[in-house]
Design a protein around this motif. Structure first.
Motif, mmCIF file in Angstrom:
data_model
loop_
_atom_site.group_PDB
_atom_site.id
_atom_site.type_symbol
_atom_site.label_atom_id
_atom_site.label_comp_id
_atom_site.label_asym_id
_atom_site.label_seq_id
_atom_site.Cartn_x
_atom_site.Cartn_y
_atom_site.Cartn_z
ATOM 1 N N ASP A 107 59.918 38.333 34.286
ATOM 2 C CA ASP A 107 60.907 37.789 33.316
ATOM 3 C C ASP A 107 60.385 38.210 31.871
ATOM 4 O O ASP A 107 60.874 38.239 30.631
ATOM 5 N N LYS A 108 59.365 39.349 32.583
ATOM 6 C CA LYS A 108 59.576 40.457 30.730
ATOM 7 C C LYS A 108 59.380 41.302 31.174
ATOM 8 O O LYS A 108 59.258 42.053 29.983
ATOM 9 N N GLU A 109 60.304 41.857 31.794
ATOM 10 C CA GLU A 109 61.303 43.446 32.103
ATOM 11 C C GLU A 109 61.981 43.397 30.613
ATOM 12 O O GLU A 109 61.795 44.515 30.484
ATOM 13 N N GLY A 110 62.315 42.486 30.264
ATOM 14 C CA GLY A 110 63.539 43.020 29.157
ATOM 15 C C GLY A 110 62.845 42.592 27.852
ATOM 16 O O GLY A 110 62.934 43.595 28.025
ATOM 17 N N PRO A 111 61.415 41.987 27.635
ATOM 18 C CA PRO A 111 60.941 42.204 26.183
ATOM 19 C C PRO A 111 59.807 43.119 26.611
ATOM 20 O O PRO A 111 59.444 44.071 25.487
ATOM 21 N N LEU A 112 59.824 44.080 28.003
ATOM 22 C CA LEU A 112 59.289 45.018 27.558
ATOM 23 C C LEU A 112 60.023 46.034 27.684
ATOM 24 O O LEU A 112 59.576 47.821 26.112
ATOM 25 N N ALA A 113 60.866 46.559 27.767
ATOM 26 C CA ALA A 113 62.119 46.920 27.001
ATOM 27 C C ALA A 113 62.148 47.484 25.791
ATOM 28 O O ALA A 113 62.410 48.167 25.591
ATOM 29 N N ASP A 114 62.271 46.171 25.462
ATOM 30 C CA ASP A 114 62.770 46.299 23.901
ATOM 31 C C ASP A 114 61.541 46.958 23.257
ATOM 32 O O ASP A 114 61.600 47.266 22.485
ATOM 33 N N LEU A 115 60.245 45.994 23.508
ATOM 34 C CA LEU A 115 58.868 46.890 23.293
ATOM 35 C C LEU A 115 58.889 47.894 23.109
ATOM 36 O O LEU A 115 58.562 49.389 21.993
ATOM 37 N N ALA A 116 59.003 48.556 24.721
ATOM 38 C CA ALA A 116 59.577 50.026 24.709
ATOM 39 C C ALA A 116 60.405 51.103 23.224
ATOM 40 O O ALA A 116 59.845 52.332 23.016
ATOM 41 N N ARG A 117 61.171 50.627 23.430
ATOM 42 C CA ARG A 117 62.543 51.492 22.550
ATOM 43 C C ARG A 117 61.538 50.686 21.574
ATOM 44 O O ARG A 117 61.846 52.284 20.347
ATOM 45 N N HIS A 118 60.935 49.745 21.066
ATOM 46 C CA HIS A 118 61.367 50.149 19.486
ATOM 47 C C HIS A 118 59.852 50.876 18.952
ATOM 48 O O HIS A 118 59.334 51.913 17.872
ATOM 49 N N PHE A 119 58.215 50.575 20.296
ATOM 50 C CA PHE A 119 57.645 51.715 19.499
ATOM 51 C C PHE A 119 57.665 53.443 20.420
ATOM 52 O O PHE A 119 56.682 54.025 20.814
ATOM 53 N N ALA A 120 58.298 53.421 21.409
ATOM 54 C CA ALA A 120 58.935 54.748 22.129
ATOM 55 C C ALA A 120 57.281 54.903 22.583
ATOM 56 O O ALA A 120 57.005 55.976 22.573
ATOM 57 N N LEU A 121 57.140 53.973 24.068
ATOM 58 C CA LEU A 121 56.226 53.893 24.403
ATOM 59 C C LEU A 121 56.823 54.800 25.756
ATOM 60 O O LEU A 121 58.869 54.581 25.848
ATOM 61 N N ASP A 122 55.914 55.725 25.989
ATOM 62 C CA ASP A 122 56.668 56.360 27.888
ATOM 63 C C ASP A 122 55.835 55.738 28.731
ATOM 64 O O ASP A 122 55.150 55.199 29.400
#
Ligand code: ADP
Ligand code: MG
Length: 328
Positions: free
Chosen positions: A277-292
């Motif tokens: 259930d945290k993979e969605g929020p992780l994808a959002d965060l990754a997009r927002h901060f351009a995280l690799d």
């Protein structure tokens, strides 16, 4: 200038005059340092030793980069708990032949790295070494109590993610041992690794990882630490491991093996497990901060063990675990 001309206290005073200490109750100069802690936060403390001929060779290592690296490897441990690094203590056993100018260069590296991470040098200890140079760095950080991430929280069904790329530092070391010229990217990953502080903080503040560790001993060994602490198993897809362009090129030329990405040390990337259930929020965060961040596998029951599989599904056994000081 020789260190004997300056003496222990002259040397310490030289450091004290350069170390910033805004907001610190007592910094360098008393028997202890004293600081205030943010309310509701835990104090995190970590230490790493760097010994000449064990961790670094002075003929390969620039003292400025060594100073930076001594800080980064410690800060990386605070990042892996989701913490904010704050204070640094520098223990030095100084080899007799080092000049004051060389030590200044080392301290420049320490202070530059520290200020880059928002960390203040507020104490240490200085003595003479009869042999190798030894560096003992302690870093203290803080983390809001509810945000600390440990190695022990991984659960069956969690995904496994890693930041950045793996194996670059180990490849750099292998190339140096073979007397080869290093591409800049690999040299930087080996000599001047950057701790993933902002990433660790962002992940922890969003309560995304169930477990986290920094990759210092190699993916296999460090994931092994999470699995042991969490009492679970894992399946890792070796074709999913994130590799730098430089690493992939060396791989295609036959100059690197995947084993370097699997068990080579000193990547200082973050390895984390993420509940479904945290993979969605992780994808959002990754997009927002351009995280690799790359998904490399999944946590399973302890009984199914730790497996490495390739795209064809066959099980791949790495040659051995990560670096272990007491193995030959
Ligand atoms: P003590 O004898 O009480 O250990 P020292 O003379 O070793 O005191 O140190 C005096 C002060 O200088 C202390 O505040 C100590 O933390 C600081 N200090 C000593 N060496 C270092 C160093 N290499 N880097 C930063 N601070 C140092
Ligand atoms: Mg002392």
């Amino acid at each position: 200038m020789k260190l004997s001309d300056l003496g222990e206290f002259g040397f310490i005073d030289r450091i004290r005059r350069r170390a910033e200490s805004a907001g610190v109750r007592l910094a360098i100069g008393d028997d202890c340092a004293a600081v205030d802690l943010p309310a509701g936060e835990l104090l995190l403390t970590t230490k790493d030793l760097l010994i000449e001929e064990v961790h670094f060779r002075r003929d390969w290592t620039d003292l400025y980069q060594l100073g930076k690296k001594s800080v980064s490897v410690n800060v990386s441990d605070v990042a892996a708990m989701g913490g904010r690094p704050r204070y640094l203590f520098l223990g030095l056993a100084i080899a007799a032949e080092l000049t004051v100018e060389e030590l200044d260069t080392f301290i420049d590296g320490v202070l530059d790295a520290a200020s880059g991470y928002g960390v203040l040098l507020i104490g240490g200890d200085t003595c003479r070494s009869p042999g190798p140079m030894m560096i003992s760095v302690t870093v203290q950080g803080t983390v809001p109590e509810q945000e600390m991430v440990c190695r022990s929280g991984a659960k069956t069904g969690d995904a496994v993610y890693v930041s950045g790329t793996l194996g670059d530092s180990a490849l750099a070391l292998r190339m140096m041992l073979a007397g080869k010229e290093l591409p800049n990217k690999l040299a930087e990953k080996h000599h001047d690794p950057r701790a993933r502080v902002e990433l660790g903080r962002a992940l922890a503040a969003a309560h995304i990882p169930s477990a986290m560790i920094d990759v210092s001993d190699g993916l296999v060994a460090d994931l092994g630490h999470i699995l042991e602490a969490s009492r679970v198993g894992a399946k890792i897809e070796i074709d999913a491991l994130p590799l730098s362009r430089e690493f992939a090129e060396a791989l295609s030329r036959g100059e690197a093996s995947r084993d370097l990405a699997l068990r080579g040390g000193e990547d200082y990337e973050l390895l984390l497990t993420v509940p479904p259930d945290k993979e969605g929020p992780l994808a959002d965060l990754a997009r927002h901060f351009a995280l690799d961040l790359t998904r490399i596998g999944q946590i399973r029951d302890k009984g199914t063990g730790f497996e490495l599989v390739n795209a064809a599904g066959s099980v791949y056994a790495p040659a051995e675990g990560g670096y272990n000081h007491f193995h030959s």
